[in-house]
Design a protein around this motif. Structure first.
Motif, PDB file in Angstrom:
ATOM      1  N   GLN A  29       0.814  -1.209   0.000  1.00  0.00           N
ATOM      2  CA  GLN A  29       0.000   0.000   0.000  1.00  0.00           C
ATOM      3  C   GLN A  29       0.852   1.264   0.000  1.00  0.00           C
ATOM      4  OE1 GLN A  29      -3.422   0.221   2.467  1.00  0.00           O
ATOM      5  NE2 GLN A  29      -4.088  -1.848   2.061  1.00  0.00           N
ATOM      6  N   ASP A  30       1.995   1.228  -0.670  1.00  0.00           N
ATOM      7  CA  ASP A  30       2.872   2.387  -0.741  1.00  0.00           C
ATOM      8  C   ASP A  30       2.500   3.222  -1.961  1.00  0.00           C
ATOM      9  OD1 ASP A  30       4.789   4.279  -0.556  1.00  0.00           O
ATOM     10  OD2 ASP A  30       6.495   2.945  -0.888  1.00  0.00           O
ATOM     11  N   ILE A  31       1.582   4.161  -1.757  1.00  0.00           N
ATOM     12  CA  ILE A  31       1.128   5.003  -2.857  1.00  0.00           C
ATOM     13  C   ILE A  31       2.158   6.081  -3.183  1.00  0.00           C
ATOM     14  CG2 ILE A  31      -0.075   6.747  -1.488  1.00  0.00           C
ATOM     15  CD1 ILE A  31      -1.415   5.088  -4.688  1.00  0.00           C
ATOM     16  N   ARG A  32       3.063   6.354  -2.237  1.00  0.00           N
ATOM     17  CA  ARG A  32       4.024   7.437  -2.449  1.00  0.00           C
ATOM     18  C   ARG A  32       4.953   7.150  -3.616  1.00  0.00           C
ATOM     19  NH1 ARG A  32       6.303   7.563   3.540  1.00  0.00           N
ATOM     20  NH2 ARG A  32       6.147   5.335   3.051  1.00  0.00           N
ATOM     21  N   SER A  33       5.376   5.904  -3.763  1.00  0.00           N
ATOM     22  CA  SER A  33       6.287   5.574  -4.860  1.00  0.00           C
ATOM     23  C   SER A  33       5.598   5.730  -6.209  1.00  0.00           C
ATOM     24  CB  SER A  33       6.817   4.147  -4.701  1.00  0.00           C
ATOM     25  OG  SER A  33       5.751   3.202  -4.736  1.00  0.00           O
ATOM     26  N   ILE A  34       4.290   5.446  -6.244  1.00  0.00           N
ATOM     27  CA  ILE A  34       3.535   5.601  -7.481  1.00  0.00           C
ATOM     28  C   ILE A  34       3.424   7.077  -7.846  1.00  0.00           C
ATOM     29  CG2 ILE A  34       1.278   5.267  -8.562  1.00  0.00           C
ATOM     30  CD1 ILE A  34       0.947   2.769  -6.874  1.00  0.00           C
ATOM     31  N   LYS A  35       3.073   7.898  -6.862  1.00  0.00           N
ATOM     32  CA  LYS A  35       2.969   9.333  -7.113  1.00  0.00           C
ATOM     33  C   LYS A  35       4.315   9.912  -7.529  1.00  0.00           C
ATOM     34  CE  LYS A  35      -0.920  10.366  -4.038  1.00  0.00           C
ATOM     35  NZ  LYS A  35      -1.371  11.162  -2.868  1.00  0.00           N
ATOM     36  N   ARG A  36       5.375   9.434  -6.909  1.00  0.00           N
ATOM     37  CA  ARG A  36       6.710   9.938  -7.238  1.00  0.00           C
ATOM     38  C   ARG A  36       7.083   9.587  -8.672  1.00  0.00           C
ATOM     39  NH1 ARG A  36       8.871   8.428  -2.947  1.00  0.00           N
ATOM     40  NH2 ARG A  36       9.567   6.358  -3.608  1.00  0.00           N
ATOM     41  N   ALA A  37       6.760   8.353  -9.089  1.00  0.00           N
ATOM     42  CA  ALA A  37       7.076   7.929 -10.455  1.00  0.00           C
ATOM     43  C   ALA A  37       6.326   8.772 -11.485  1.00  0.00           C
ATOM     44  CB  ALA A  37       6.749   6.450 -10.641  1.00  0.00           C
ATOM     45  N   ILE A  38       5.056   9.059 -11.200  1.00  0.00           N
ATOM     46  CA  ILE A  38       4.274   9.895 -12.120  1.00  0.00           C
ATOM     47  C   ILE A  38       4.814  11.318 -12.124  1.00  0.00           C
ATOM     48  CG2 ILE A  38       1.988  10.882 -12.548  1.00  0.00           C
ATOM     49  CD1 ILE A  38       0.789   8.324 -11.388  1.00  0.00           C
TER      50      ILE A  38
END
Length: 216
Positions: A29-38
């Motif tokens: 549930q690490d949404i931060r890495s997804i937001k960072r990649a985008i």
């Protein structure tokens, strides 16, 4: 993240004002890495997110392409050149028991947005349950319809409702009254009628088999 496939990132090259993603599978549930990649791909967007757990019988809890998914998320991205981000907020649309049961967590992301010209709009990103879960579909539609009732600003509901408009299914078996997809289509039609919505269907097939072949 499974959401990192090329097609989702390529969407941003079109520079849309609003981008909505659904069914993003998470690990930890690490949404931060997804937001960072985008954000590394494009800094033009502010990203809102909503995270939920999989149902107990969802196979993705234990195995999805060889790995375990801990949950799923929906993302709504607003272009900074179009929206006044400081006046755009994530809205808690659930009330009472629906809020306590976390109905729609990870499936519905409601943003109350304001453009840089001061126009207000509700952007509702929806990932409906599949046609085999009619009870869950109906609960979600009923709760959304209740939340939409007192809303006066324009509303845009976008996403994957796992249903079709009448006559909209291509390459499917002929509909029967007790077919799960037929029931899902009827529930969707009733929701549209109840909320006095207007449907803008996609100009092309909205789904195809992941490994190629049939489109619908």
């Amino acid at each position: 993240m499974v959401c990192g496939d090329r097609k989702r990132i390529d969407t941003l090259t079109l520079n849309p004002y609003v981008t909505c993603f659904q069914d993003i599978l998470l690990h930890g549930q690490d949404i931060r890495s997804i937001k960072r990649a985008i954000g590394e791909f494009s800094s033009d967007y502010h990203i809102f997110s909503d995270i939920g757990a999989h149902a107990n019988d969802d196979i993705r809890r234990t195995n999805y392409a060889g790995w375990r998914s801990s949950g799923m998320a929906s993302l709504t991205m607003l272009h900074r050149g179009i929206f006044n981000i400081h006046q755009c907020t994530k809205y808690e649309w659930r009330t009472g028991k629906d809020r306590r049961s976390q109905l729609g967590r990870g499936r519905v992301l409601w943003i109350k947005a304001t453009t840089i010209t001061g126009k207000k709009v509700n952007i509702i990103n929806v990932y409906q349950a599949t046609s085999r879960n009619h009870e869950q579909q109906e609960r979600l539609y009923d709760a959304l319809a209740k939340a939409l009732g007192p809303t006066t600003d324009p509303c845009i509901l976008v996403g994957d409702v796992n249903a079709s408009i009448p006559g909209g299914r291509i390459n499917y078996a002929l509909p029967m009254h007790d077919n799960p997809t037929t029931t899902a289509d009827h529930l969707f039609a009733n929701f549209v009628e109840t909320t006095k919505g207007t449907i803008f269907p996609p100009a092309q097939a909205s789904w195809k088999k992941p490994l190629g072949g049939t489109k619908g």
